[in-house]
Write a protein that holds these residues in place. Structure first.
Motif, PDB file in Angstrom:
ATOM      1  N   ALA A 340       7.757   9.280   8.108  1.00 31.97           N
ATOM      2  CA  ALA A 340       8.601   8.361   8.878  1.00 31.97           C
ATOM      3  C   ALA A 340       8.648   7.002   8.190  1.00 31.97           C
ATOM      4  O   ALA A 340       9.721   6.386   8.049  1.00 31.97           O
ATOM      5  CB  ALA A 340       8.062   8.218  10.299  1.00 31.97           C
ATOM      6  N   LEU A 341       7.490   6.523   7.731  1.00 34.13           N
ATOM      7  CA  LEU A 341       7.418   5.236   7.056  1.00 34.13           C
ATOM      8  C   LEU A 341       8.172   5.253   5.740  1.00 34.13           C
ATOM      9  O   LEU A 341       8.919   4.315   5.410  1.00 34.13           O
ATOM     10  CB  LEU A 341       5.947   4.884   6.816  1.00 34.13           C
ATOM     11  CG  LEU A 341       5.665   3.551   6.111  1.00 34.13           C
ATOM     12  CD1 LEU A 341       6.093   2.392   6.994  1.00 34.13           C
ATOM     13  CD2 LEU A 341       4.180   3.441   5.755  1.00 34.13           C
ATOM     14  N   ILE A 342       7.998   6.322   4.970  1.00 37.17           N
ATOM     15  CA  ILE A 342       8.667   6.433   3.676  1.00 37.17           C
ATOM     16  C   ILE A 342      10.182   6.377   3.837  1.00 37.17           C
ATOM     17  O   ILE A 342      10.870   5.586   3.177  1.00 37.17           O
ATOM     18  CB  ILE A 342       8.260   7.744   2.972  1.00 37.17           C
ATOM     19  CG1 ILE A 342       6.795   7.699   2.565  1.00 37.17           C
ATOM     20  CG2 ILE A 342       9.138   8.001   1.750  1.00 37.17           C
ATOM     21  CD1 ILE A 342       6.240   9.043   2.163  1.00 37.17           C
ATOM     22  N   PHE A 343      10.724   7.210   4.703  1.00 39.98           N
ATOM     23  CA  PHE A 343      12.174   7.254   4.860  1.00 39.98           C
ATOM     24  C   PHE A 343      12.724   5.975   5.486  1.00 39.98           C
ATOM     25  O   PHE A 343      13.826   5.539   5.145  1.00 39.98           O
ATOM     26  CB  PHE A 343      12.585   8.476   5.687  1.00 39.98           C
ATOM     27  CG  PHE A 343      12.759   9.715   4.869  1.00 39.98           C
ATOM     28  CD1 PHE A 343      13.768   9.807   3.924  1.00 39.98           C
ATOM     29  CD2 PHE A 343      11.924  10.809   5.035  1.00 39.98           C
ATOM     30  CE1 PHE A 343      13.944  10.950   3.152  1.00 39.98           C
ATOM     31  CE2 PHE A 343      12.083  11.961   4.277  1.00 39.98           C
ATOM     32  CZ  PHE A 343      13.108  12.027   3.330  1.00 39.98           C
ATOM     33  N   TYR A 344      11.964   5.362   6.389  1.00 32.72           N
ATOM     34  CA  TYR A 344      12.447   4.126   7.010  1.00 32.72           C
ATOM     35  C   TYR A 344      12.535   3.016   5.965  1.00 32.72           C
ATOM     36  O   TYR A 344      13.571   2.339   5.845  1.00 32.72           O
ATOM     37  CB  TYR A 344      11.524   3.703   8.149  1.00 32.72           C
ATOM     38  CG  TYR A 344      11.904   2.358   8.710  1.00 32.72           C
ATOM     39  CD1 TYR A 344      13.057   2.207   9.487  1.00 32.72           C
ATOM     40  CD2 TYR A 344      11.129   1.229   8.447  1.00 32.72           C
ATOM     41  CE1 TYR A 344      13.417   0.969   9.984  1.00 32.72           C
ATOM     42  CE2 TYR A 344      11.487  -0.013   8.942  1.00 32.72           C
ATOM     43  CZ  TYR A 344      12.630  -0.135   9.711  1.00 32.72           C
ATOM     44  OH  TYR A 344      13.001  -1.358  10.195  1.00 32.72           O
ATOM     45  N   ILE A 345      11.446   2.803   5.200  1.00 35.43           N
ATOM     46  CA  ILE A 345      11.447   1.756   4.195  1.00 35.43           C
ATOM     47  C   ILE A 345      12.512   2.028   3.141  1.00 35.43           C
ATOM     48  O   ILE A 345      13.270   1.136   2.744  1.00 35.43           O
ATOM     49  CB  ILE A 345      10.058   1.631   3.536  1.00 35.43           C
ATOM     50  CG1 ILE A 345       9.026   1.167   4.565  1.00 35.43           C
ATOM     51  CG2 ILE A 345      10.096   0.671   2.357  1.00 35.43           C
ATOM     52  CD1 ILE A 345       7.613   1.104   4.025  1.00 35.43           C
TER      53      ILE A 345
END
Length: 354
Positions: A340-345
């Motif tokens: 989730a963090l990877i795709f959001y950033i």
């Protein structure tokens, strides 16, 4: 490179990214490594328990408790140097090859134009998944040496404790499984020492032990990872469009208009799917990569190394399908917030800088 149009990592055609941007953006995954590692260590220890001995850990919680009691909190980050150091190379390869593969597929299979000439059509999900599979295959060759050293370090203290002696029946049969690892946790080797040991014992090719498992996991998993994210992102975009929403600039709704919750929800789901779909390949890989440490190098030398398929059969025969998914729940748990963090950033950087 010029000013021609190309497809960025999420399927929407915008101006071409330079390789430097790919490397910079891809490296956002480094942020998640410190968070992921205790989960990964637990998973590897569960996966790599020798089949010829009773289970040392009965489940994830038991592994966590035993690791804490026997080795302390620092043990949960044993081997973290390898994935952190390798993260930039791993993600640079993944995203660079992913972008270039999409560019090639776009030329080979031009998507039908949209009604709006200023908003070219993105690639469809099957082509996005194909580009992701190609990127995953390329990345696997970077990942295997990193994961080999990491996995060996993660189980080194188990071997050092000498808590997995050969059963009496095996000893009576003359099967040597004596542990030859260091005698105490304090003496557990670091990444440089482990790398030198592999090169000394098996040569340069030895660094790619387990490559088959990594290739299968990254090829199929990469397609599932990007494909799932794109599928869900497209669903959220369509849902907004059906409600009559417009983008901030007055045009059609795009991925850049999605909320943090939508982007992170799609990313979290993609992370879970990536890990679940081909988890047995990862389990077999971990077993292959840690066999020398947990059985002893002398025992390994006296027996021919098993193939990828043979290890899979042995795990299934000894522990059933459950054995091939040992640690899967824990892996999915850590993959959801990390992905989730990877795709959001990544998506936000893409929207800001193109």
């Amino acid at each position: 490179m010029g000013d021609r149009q190309e497809l960025p990592p999420h399927g929407e055609p915008v101006r071409e990214w330079s390789s430097l941007k790919d490397i910079l953006y891809g490296s956002v995954r480094i942020v998640s490594k410190l968070f992921e590692h205790p989960f990964d260590l637990t998973k590897v220890r569960l996966q790599s328990q020798p089949l010829d001995r009773p289970l040392r850990f009965t489940g994830p919680w038991d592994c966590i408790v035993q690791t804490y009691k026997n080795e302390g909190v620092p043990a949960f980050w044993r081997g973290v140097s390898m994935p952190v150091v390798g993260a930039m190379a791993e993600n640079a390869t993944l995203f660079v090859v992913y972008n270039q593969s999409q560019t090639l597929l776009r030329r080979l299979f031009p998507p039908p134009p949209r009604l709006d000439p200023n908003s070219p059509a993105p690639l469809n999900i099957p082509l996005i998944a194909t580009a992701a599979a190609i990127a995953g295959a390329a990345t696997s060759f970077v990942l295997t040496p990193i994961e080999l050293i990491k996995c060996k370090m993660q189980v080194s203290n188990i071997a050092a404790e000498g808590l997995a002696p050969a059963p009496a029946a095996l000893a009576a049969a003359g099967i040597n499984t004596t542990v030859t690892a260091p005698s105490s946790p304090a003496e557990a080797p670091g990444s440089i020492a482990v790398t030198r040991s592999v090169l000394r014992e098996y040569g340069f090719r030895g660094l790619w032990l387990g490559q088959t498992g990594t290739l299968i996991r990254e090829t199929g998993g990469g397609a599932a990872w990007f494909g799932t994210f794109e599928l869900l992102a497209a669903y959220f975009v369509k849902r907004r469009a059906d409600r009559g929403e417009r983008s901030a600039t007055g045009g059609h709704v795009s991925k850049g208009d999605l909320s943090a919750l939508e982007l992170m929800g799609a990313g979290a789901t993609a992370g879970v799917v990536f890990n679940v779909v081909l988890f047995p390949a990862d389990c077999i890989k971990s077993t292959l990569q840690t066999e020398d440490e947990l059985r002893g190098k002398e025992a390994s030398r006296n027996q021919p190394r098993r193939s990828f398929l043979q290890v899979g059969k042995d795990i299934y025969r000894a522990r059933g399908i459950k054995g091939l998914y040992s640690g899967c729940g824990l892996t999915a748990l850590k993959a959801a917030p990390s992905s989730a963090l990877i795709f959001y950033i990544y998506s936000r950087l893409e929207a800001m800088f193109g």
